[in-house]
Design a protein around this motif. Structure first.
Motif, short mmCIF file in Angstrom:
data_model
loop_
_atom_site.label_atom_id
_atom_site.label_comp_id
_atom_site.label_asym_id
_atom_site.label_seq_id
_atom_site.Cartn_x
_atom_site.Cartn_y
_atom_site.Cartn_z
N MET A 37 -19.22 31.70 41.68
CA MET A 37 -18.56 33.01 41.56
C MET A 37 -17.17 32.97 42.19
N ILE A 38 -17.05 32.31 43.32
CA ILE A 38 -15.74 32.19 43.98
C ILE A 38 -14.79 31.39 43.10
N THR A 39 -15.27 30.29 42.54
CA THR A 39 -14.43 29.45 41.67
C THR A 39 -13.99 30.22 40.43
N LEU A 40 -14.92 30.91 39.77
CA LEU A 40 -14.57 31.67 38.57
C LEU A 40 -13.61 32.81 38.90
N SER A 41 -13.82 33.47 40.02
CA SER A 41 -12.93 34.56 40.42
C SER A 41 -11.54 34.03 40.76
N MET A 81 -10.19 31.27 39.58
CA MET A 81 -9.57 30.85 38.32
C MET A 81 -9.05 32.06 37.55
N SER A 82 -9.80 33.16 37.57
CA SER A 82 -9.35 34.38 36.90
C SER A 82 -8.09 34.92 37.56
N LEU A 83 -8.07 34.90 38.87
CA LEU A 83 -6.88 35.34 39.61
C LEU A 83 -5.69 34.46 39.26
N ASN A 84 -5.89 33.14 39.22
CA ASN A 84 -4.79 32.23 38.86
C ASN A 84 -4.33 32.45 37.43
N LEU A 85 -5.25 32.79 36.54
CA LEU A 85 -4.88 33.10 35.16
C LEU A 85 -3.95 34.30 35.13
N VAL A 86 -4.28 35.31 35.91
CA VAL A 86 -3.43 36.51 35.99
C VAL A 86 -2.06 36.15 36.57
N LEU A 87 -2.05 35.42 37.68
CA LEU A 87 -0.79 35.10 38.37
C LEU A 87 0.09 34.15 37.58
N TYR A 123 0.17 26.47 31.49
CA TYR A 123 -0.71 26.68 32.63
C TYR A 123 -2.15 26.27 32.37
N PHE A 124 -2.54 26.17 31.10
CA PHE A 124 -3.89 25.76 30.76
C PHE A 124 -4.16 24.35 31.30
N ILE A 125 -3.20 23.46 31.14
CA ILE A 125 -3.36 22.09 31.62
C ILE A 125 -3.64 22.08 33.12
N LEU A 126 -2.87 22.85 33.88
CA LEU A 126 -3.05 22.89 35.34
C LEU A 126 -4.36 23.56 35.72
N VAL A 127 -4.75 24.58 34.98
CA VAL A 127 -6.01 25.27 35.27
C VAL A 127 -7.19 24.33 35.04
N VAL A 128 -7.15 23.57 33.95
CA VAL A 128 -8.23 22.63 33.66
C VAL A 128 -8.31 21.57 34.76
N LEU A 129 -7.16 21.02 35.16
CA LEU A 129 -7.16 20.04 36.24
C LEU A 129 -7.71 20.65 37.53
N SER A 130 -7.32 21.89 37.81
CA SER A 130 -7.81 22.57 39.01
C SER A 130 -9.31 22.79 38.94
N LEU A 131 -9.80 23.16 37.76
CA LEU A 131 -11.23 23.39 37.60
C LEU A 131 -12.02 22.10 37.84
N PHE A 132 -11.56 20.99 37.24
CA PHE A 132 -12.24 19.72 37.43
C PHE A 132 -12.12 19.22 38.87
#
Length: 184
Positions: free
Chosen positions: A65-69, A71-77, A116-125
């Motif tokens: 939940m923390i990770t998804l939240s 990631m959602s916050l980073n998507l907004v920012l 930003y998708f590239i960075l988000v995917v790297l951050s998620l992994f």
């Protein structure tokens, strides 16, 4: 004969040639990172509350939940706000920078998303057990190489800028040229 020009207005193509300075880009990035860390900290404490932090860190559902939240916050920012503000994150806005297409036109939403998708995917992994270290190393190298590229590239473009056909420029619509003389 000479005349005094008070302002020069740039068209979109000329504006794209006014690159954002490396130091300012790095400061804007650090400020965006600071906002992201503060937001992640708030999300973290919303989910954990007054619980024992060590117990919460071992609970997979809480961490998910923390990770998804986060990631959602980073998507907004990093995506939604630049879409709304036409290429500016909070850091870029504060430091007077903007992301535009390499041809000088406004950046497209798809370019912003891919950027930003590239960075988000790297951050998620990077949060995965066992292989997360490798993705953290990739992210670290990306940012390190990016700083080197910003300082050495003619237009201060990183690999991600080149892939997405974007460039970060000073957010100016005109230059103030008070008392500038141009001969004709």
């Amino acid at each position: 004969m000479s005349s005094t020009i008070k302002q020069i207005y740039l068209n979109e193509k000329q504006m794209a040639n006014v690159r954002g300075e490396a130091g300012t880009r790095i400061l804007a990035f650090l400020l965006d990172t600071f906002f992201s860390i503060i937001g992640a900290g708030i999300v973290f404490f919303i989910f954990i509350g007054s619980e024992n932090i060590l117990d919460a860190l071992q609970d997979r559902s809480t961490m998910m939940m923390i990770t998804l939240s986060t990631m959602s916050l980073n998507l907004v920012l990093t995506f939604i706000i630049p879409v709304i503000t036409n290429g500016q994150t909070f850091g870029k806005k504060i430091f007077g920078l903007r992301i535009v297409s390499v041809n000088g036109s406004d950046v497209s939403n798809s370019s912003l998303f891919f950027r930003y998708f590239i960075l988000v995917v790297l951050s998620l992994f990077s949060r995965l057990p066992l292989i997360g270290f490798i993705f953290n190393l990739i992210l670290f190298l990306y940012y390190l190489i990016g700083i080197i590229q910003i300082n050495n590239d003619e237009r201060s473009m990183t690999y991600l800028d080149k892939i997405c056909n974007t460039v970060v420029v000073d957010d100016i619509k005109h230059f103030n040229l008070k008392n500038t003389i141009i001969s004709t």
